[in-house]
Write a protein that holds these residues in place. Structure first.
Motif: not given
Length: 519
Positions: A445, A465, A470
């Motif tokens: 991620l 993010a 992600t």
């Protein structure tokens, strides 16, 4: 306390003390230091008060260019950095004339510029000198002190103040600006501690290093490079690391928070035995204790370890730090969250044991940076709310990786005056606002940060993010997340995901506080 006004003929600006023709008495008489009829330049290297006299260390530069240092006493304080012209009328004395105060750090302020420090500004300082002024018939005794300012835009300057009580040399004081010539004392206890915390935080952050660098080295430590005691300490440290599954349960999360090292000092003060349960800071200190005897005789890491471990009881450490404060030349940088990654590389000529010890000391400093950040962000806000902060870091296992999870909890209590004015027993509990911030970097991620706040059962959250994939993945699952939160009994407000990192600054957080949106 009052700032003594300038004579009418002198401009109201920072200035050097007007000292001319005064005599300094040499502690050790030195005949012929300066030739008859000649003068020399001198600079004050240090100032120390002894009763009502002042001990000076001077660096004297003769006409030939030769330099020497001499010790002398004076009836007047001359601040460090002051430049003098000196002659020698006798072997035991020097006659001086102040040439200049070379920088703002050695200038004496005789008024406060309220454009820089408006009324109400908190100033903090350290007392350098204290003298009783000549008694005026019918007037109360006045004590004059020079105070080195430790905060605000005037940090490093020296302020001359008059007070009805003597101010012991070396003590810290806090005061609020009333006007250009008047300051009002503020109770010292909490302000002293806050100043100590802020300055120690700057020091700790300069020494800290990421915990995962140490843990990865411990995972790969060859068995033949460590004694059985070191190996036992390493195994205990690694065994106490929680995994993602444990952190997904309330009990496991509570255990991980308790063992993060944030509460080690509280456990010790409460009489608990910290060895009964894993504690990251306690385990790191034990590892350092096992590593230190194995250091080579010529290593210089003992000083590093001593500087980073400090005392093991934080309240005692904070109190003792008050006596060790020194003047700072710049305002400390504001506390940031999360702490950035900082990896220490092995120094040239350093063996694995030395590098491991340096990583362990840096990891302790990182945990202490979180602890000090918690203390720095705890207290009363300007509008009367009590803010409590707990900032910590939990190394968690994710498969074969170790992922540092940084966590910050903040609780705000509503101002007392906003509560209903009813009888005490009928008053409802004070409303609390909770904020939670998370920061971690977990493959695949990438770096993620989460901010959430909870008030009266209503939850709002923002996620960031750094990888587009992600951010898109989280965005597509927000509806499912909202439903799970609703199923748990929460009222759910805004939940959004953004690409990038949260903006920094005091006004970027979610600002829903004590406003009832349904009113």
């Amino acid at each position: 306390m009052n700032i003594p006004p300038l004579p009418p003929t002198v401009p109201a600006t920072p200035h050097a003390q007007a000292v001319s023709g005064e005599l300094l008495k040499l502690l050790t008489p030195m005949e012929g230091l300066i030739s008859t009829g000649q003068s020399a330049k001198a600079e004050v290297l240090s100032l120390k008060q002894a009763q009502q006299t002042f001990q000076l260390l001077l660096k004297v530069t003769l006409d030939s260019g030769r330099q020497t240092t001499v010790q002398a006493t004076s009836s007047q304080p001359l601040l460090q950095g002051t430049h003098l012209a000196i002659t020698q009328p006798s072997a035991a004395n020097l006659a001086i004339t102040v040439q200049q105060a070379v920088a703002s750090s050695v200038a004496t302020l005789t008024r406060i510029d309220t454009a820089q420090l408006p009324a109400g500004t908190l100033v903090q300082g350290k007392v350098l000198t204290s003298q009783v002024m000549p008694q005026v018939s019918g007037q109360p005794t006045v004590f004059r002190s020079m105070v080195s300012l430790l905060n605000t835009a005037l940090s490093g300057s020296t302020l001359s103040i008059d007070s009805p009580q003597p101010l012991p040399v070396g003590t810290l004081l806090s005061a609020r600006v009333q006007d250009a010539q008047t300051l009002t004392f503020v109770p010292l206890s909490s302000r002293q501690e806050q100043l100590a915390v802020t300055q120690q935080l700057v020091s700790q952050q300069s020494r800290q290093g990421s915990i995962d660098g140490l843990l990865k080295m411990l995972q790969n430590l060859p068995a033949d490079q460590a004694s059985s005691e070191v190996r036992a300490a390493v195994d205990k440290l690694l065994a106490g690391l929680p995994d993602v599954h444990q952190l997904s349960t309330p009990k496991g999360l509570a255990q991980a928070l308790a063992g993060s090292g944030l509460f080690l000092e509280a456990k010790l003060l409460g009489g608990q035995n910290p060895t009964l349960a894993p504690d990251m800071k306690g385990d790191l200190l034990k590892l350092i204790a096992q590593l230190t005897p194995g250091l080579p005789a010529n290593t210089n890491l003992n000083a590093i370890v001593a500087a980073n471990t400090l005392a093991q009881a934080m309240p005692g450490f904070v109190r003792s730090a008050l006596g060790m404060l020194v003047q700072v030349s710049a305002k400390p940088s504001p506390t940031t969250f999360p702490l950035p990654e900082r990896l220490l590389q092995s120094a040239e000529g350093e063996d694995d044991l030395e590098h491991l010890l340096r990583l362990a000391a840096a990891a302790v400093a990182r945990l202490q940076s979180h602890q000090l950040s918690s203390l720095e962000q705890t207290g009363m806000t300007s509008d009367g709310r009590l803010m409590s902060t707990w900032q910590l870091e939990i190394p968690m296992r994710n498969m074969q990786d170790i992922v540092p999870l940084q966590v910050k909890f903040q609780r705000e209590d509503a101002p007392e005056q906003q509560q209903p004015k009813e009888r005490h027993e009928e008053r409802p509990p004070r409303q609390q606002l909770w904020r939670v911030e998370l920061a971690f970097d977990m493959e695949p991620l990438g770096p993620l940060q989460v901010q959430a706040q909870l008030i009266s059962g209503s939850l709002s959250s923002q996620l960031w993010a750094e990888r587009p994939y992600t951010a898109s993945l989280i965005e597509s699952n927000l509806a499912a997340l909202r439903q799970r939160l609703l199923d748990s009994g929460l009222n759910v407000g805004d939940i959004d995901c953004h690409l990038g990192t949260p903006p920094q600054g005091a006004q970027t957080r979610l600002e829903q506080r004590w406003v009832d949106e349904t009113a």
